[in-house]
Design a protein around this motif. Structure first.
Motif, PDB file in Angstrom:
ATOM      1  N   ALA A   1       0.820  -1.207   0.000  1.00 39.65           N
ATOM      2  CA  ALA A   1       0.000   0.000   0.000  1.00 39.65           C
ATOM      3  C   ALA A   1       0.861   1.269   0.000  1.00 39.65           C
ATOM      4  O   ALA A   1       0.424   2.312  -0.466  1.00 39.65           O
ATOM      5  N   ASN A   2       2.102   1.167   0.520  1.00 38.14           N
ATOM      6  CA  ASN A   2       2.943   2.355   0.681  1.00 38.14           C
ATOM      7  C   ASN A   2       4.350   2.112   0.140  1.00 38.14           C
ATOM      8  O   ASN A   2       5.189   1.520   0.814  1.00 38.14           O
ATOM      9  N   ALA A   3       4.612   2.597  -1.079  1.00 38.53           N
ATOM     10  CA  ALA A   3       5.930   2.386  -1.678  1.00 38.53           C
ATOM     11  C   ALA A   3       7.007   3.173  -0.936  1.00 38.53           C
ATOM     12  O   ALA A   3       8.144   2.753  -0.843  1.00 38.53           O
ATOM     13  N   GLU A   4       6.616   4.344  -0.401  1.00 39.46           N
ATOM     14  CA  GLU A   4       7.591   5.153   0.335  1.00 39.46           C
ATOM     15  C   GLU A   4       7.138   5.278   1.778  1.00 39.46           C
ATOM     16  O   GLU A   4       5.995   5.648   2.040  1.00 39.46           O
ATOM     17  N   CYS A   5       8.039   4.962   2.687  1.00 42.19           N
ATOM     18  CA  CYS A   5       7.659   4.921   4.105  1.00 42.19           C
ATOM     19  C   CYS A   5       8.587   5.758   4.967  1.00 42.19           C
ATOM     20  O   CYS A   5       9.717   6.052   4.591  1.00 42.19           O
ATOM     21  N   LYS A   6       8.101   6.120   6.147  1.00 43.87           N
ATOM     22  CA  LYS A   6       8.912   6.730   7.195  1.00 43.87           C
ATOM     23  C   LYS A   6       8.925   5.776   8.391  1.00 43.87           C
ATOM     24  O   LYS A   6       8.019   4.940   8.514  1.00 43.87           O
ATOM     25  N   PRO A   7       9.885   5.931   9.307  1.00 38.62           N
ATOM     26  CA  PRO A   7       9.932   5.031  10.463  1.00 38.62           C
ATOM     27  C   PRO A   7       8.613   4.951  11.229  1.00 38.62           C
ATOM     28  O   PRO A   7       8.180   3.859  11.607  1.00 38.62           O
ATOM     29  N   VAL A   8       7.957   6.094  11.425  1.00 41.21           N
ATOM     30  CA  VAL A   8       6.710   6.066  12.200  1.00 41.21           C
ATOM     31  C   VAL A   8       5.654   5.180  11.533  1.00 41.21           C
ATOM     32  O   VAL A   8       4.870   4.497  12.208  1.00 41.21           O
ATOM     33  N   MET A   9       5.662   5.139  10.193  1.00 44.03           N
ATOM     34  CA  MET A   9       4.702   4.289   9.491  1.00 44.03           C
ATOM     35  C   MET A   9       4.998   2.818   9.759  1.00 44.03           C
ATOM     36  O   MET A   9       4.099   2.015  10.020  1.00 44.03           O
ATOM     37  N   LEU A  10       6.281   2.448   9.695  1.00 38.82           N
ATOM     38  CA  LEU A  10       6.649   1.054   9.950  1.00 38.82           C
ATOM     39  C   LEU A  10       6.312   0.659  11.392  1.00 38.82           C
ATOM     40  O   LEU A  10       5.892  -0.474  11.649  1.00 38.82           O
ATOM     41  N   CYS A  11       6.502   1.594  12.326  1.00 39.81           N
ATOM     42  CA  CYS A  11       6.132   1.313  13.719  1.00 39.81           C
ATOM     43  C   CYS A  11       4.624   1.059  13.819  1.00 39.81           C
ATOM     44  O   CYS A  11       4.176   0.170  14.550  1.00 39.81           O
ATOM     45  N   GLN A  12       3.859   1.832  13.076  1.00 43.11           N
ATOM     46  CA  GLN A  12       2.402   1.622  13.099  1.00 43.11           C
ATOM     47  C   GLN A  12       2.014   0.309  12.418  1.00 43.11           C
ATOM     48  O   GLN A  12       1.048  -0.340  12.836  1.00 43.11           O
ATOM     49  N   PHE A  13       2.757  -0.086  11.388  1.00 46.66           N
ATOM     50  CA  PHE A  13       2.468  -1.382  10.758  1.00 46.66           C
ATOM     51  C   PHE A  13       2.638  -2.506  11.789  1.00 46.66           C
ATOM     52  O   PHE A  13       1.894  -3.494  11.784  1.00 46.66           O
ATOM     53  N   ALA A  14       3.638  -2.344  12.678  1.00 48.71           N
ATOM     54  CA  ALA A  14       3.855  -3.343  13.737  1.00 48.71           C
ATOM     55  C   ALA A  14       2.637  -3.409  14.658  1.00 48.71           C
ATOM     56  O   ALA A  14       2.212  -4.496  15.075  1.00 48.71           O
TER      57      ALA A  14
END
Lengths: 345, 345
Positions: A146-159
């Motif tokens: 869904a997200n080709a470009e990410c920031k750390p906060v996004m990856l934390c939310q994916f967790a």
């Protein structure tokens, strides 16, 4: 009654697969009530082939269909389409719990963001399939596209999103979370992954086990693999390609000559078991996590049993409270306290 | 005579696997001359088990060994180690053509850059394995882990490196090149992949067919898949994980009961054929492309036949002129004319 919307026109084999899957799902779970969106005549034609409880199915006639080639942001302007109509009903009607579609992935994501809306505090929705693993269970891969470009906060939310899904969908109280990287050592990867590693290590409520590699998705010991949507997509599709090649080679080799055909007769049951264990569609579709209600994106090539599995999962995940579980975990991890404001946009 | 260095201490099963592989390679190709670097006593102990032409093998005694846990930039300071000694000989002795190692990937890459050196004009070396595909041949994946962070110019050079390899290693005159992305449409991916798509489309001498997805590595129609080292690593390891799971499930299922064991007896030959087609080690190791001589990095868990295949490939690729082919193609594509100076660092 659990009311679920099915985009009856979504997918390569619609409405044949979707309608058959809908009937199977209704027959399997008496609590499910289905609303099919799509061309009424086509749907009724398919429905006439099956036995099902007519009091638990309704059709909302939608003349328009989103084409796989439509640009997602344009596609969701097609208000009369089966997917967009479904999203508006999902948003407006409180008693509808979930949406299942095998249609355009892009349009499903954009519609989820722009029509249905995100859970408060969630920056981006993420696609999360359940991939069969060597423990005989599933590994959740989030985000896988869904997200080709990410920031750390996004990856934390994916967790957070995938951990909540593992809790309510698979009954794992403290799901093990790995970060998909190009090596297991702490310093591995680009700045995005290095920074995400640091935050995940510090997050309360997340059982972070460190970096994992591509092979750990199917082999490893973790329940959730967190990934930027670009790498996650490449991992998922690589796995699917490998699975497809295995299946093709198996077919070709067993059809080669009389000896191999005889071998197949004797090994048939074993081969069937093998196939079942490696079937990516066994669990149904990928969850589009982070939205206000349960949305499942089934594969474009979904067979009736995939649609039925997706509907069954949607019901189960709603019953077990996916959205409240995400909200609870999100407040526990308290990312705002962990991540500086300038990185937390 | 083609002189090839073998890091006899590299890999999990060294020096047993390396020495047995060396003897097999010597017996298979009378033109090969091997120089084994490592602990002389250990190597001689292993050599005593096999028959081989003693006039085509020499040992260079190296007391030190690089550990898999050594940090690469520190590891290559171990001048007395089997890998670093080999790299210095490869650099200094003109008549030595190639190096094969199953040791530390990081140390092999750093040693290649800092000791042996890159081909003039090449910005970074890249790891390029040959992955079995549905055509019964191999897809070259470049880069699959040497460069976690990339710029467009690097990806364009990976296309050059792997195309030259496809020409000399597989006899494909105009190899089809795809760009690994999260979708096939032109606009897909992050700015790195969007910009690379543009350059690859304009590069003379490169047969660019557009974006490809993870599944196309094993299923698709292209000979070369260009990738940033981060995604390429994730794709490769995902594929390996899937292959390993298939293998495990197969073993488990066929051992399950008397019926499945009987099935195995009848299907044995077919299963063996299947395994061979899906064997990632069949082709030997990955090339470390972009260096002044042929360097092959074999898997850490290489078996003797993997080492022997890597040595045979090193000889063949040298014979067919890998380095001149890279130089020729690099001058043809003329990246300096295509890419603005500020992006071409």
């Amino acid at each position: 009654m659990i009311k679920i919307l099915l985009d009856a026109m979504g997918g390569d084999n619609a409405p044949q697969s979707t309608v058959q899957g809908a009937c199977d799902a209704l027959n399997a779970d008496k609590e499910i009530y289905l609303i099919l969106t799509g061309r009424k005549d086509d749907i009724e034609g398919e429905l006439s082939k099956y036995k099902y409880d007519k009091s638990r199915l309704e059709i909302v006639d939608c003349s328009d269909v989103i084409d796989m080639n439509d640009i997602p942001t344009e596609a969701i302007k097609k208000k009369g389409s089966s997917l967009v109509s479904a999203y508006w009903m999902l948003k407006k009607q409180e008693d509808i719990c979930a949406l299942v579609t095998a249609g355009s992935t892009g349009a499903t994501i954009v519609g989820g963001q722009l029509i249905l809306g995100r859970i408060r505090g969630i920056k981006r929705p993420a696609l999360c399939p359940a991939i069969p693993n060597s423990r005989g269970t599933f590994t959740l891969l989030c985000d896988c596209g869904a997200n080709a470009e990410c920031k750390p906060v996004m990856l934390c939310q994916f967790a957070v999103l995938a951990s909540a899904y593992a809790q309510v969908g698979f009954g794992i109280s403290s799901p093990k979370v790995g970060l998909l990287n190009n090596g297991t050592e702490e310093h591995k990867g680009d700045p995005l992954h290095q920074q995400t590693y640091k935050y995940l290590s510090e997050m309360k409520g997340i059982n972070f086990i460190g970096n994992v590699e591509g092979r750990d998705i199917m082999m490893g010991e973790c329940d959730v693999v967190v990934s930027d949507g670009f790498s996650g997509n490449i991992a998922l599709k690589s796995l699917e390609g490998c699975g497809k090649l295995v299946s093709e080679v198996m077919k070709k080799e067993f059809k080669k000559n009389i000896g191999s055909k005889l071998g197949y007769l004797f090994a048939r049951k074993t081969i069937k078991n093998m196939r079942a264990q490696l079937d990516f569609d066994r669990f149904g579709g990928a969850l589009l996590l982070g939205l206000k209600k349960v949305v499942i994106k089934s594969h474009g090539s979904s067979k009736p049993q995939t649609i039925a599995a997706s509907i069954a999962n949607a019901a189960q995940i709603y019953r077990n409270g996916l959205v409240p579980a995400v909200e609870k975990l999100l407040s526990e991890v308290d990312l705002d306290a962990l991540i500086p404001a300038e990185e937390n946009q």
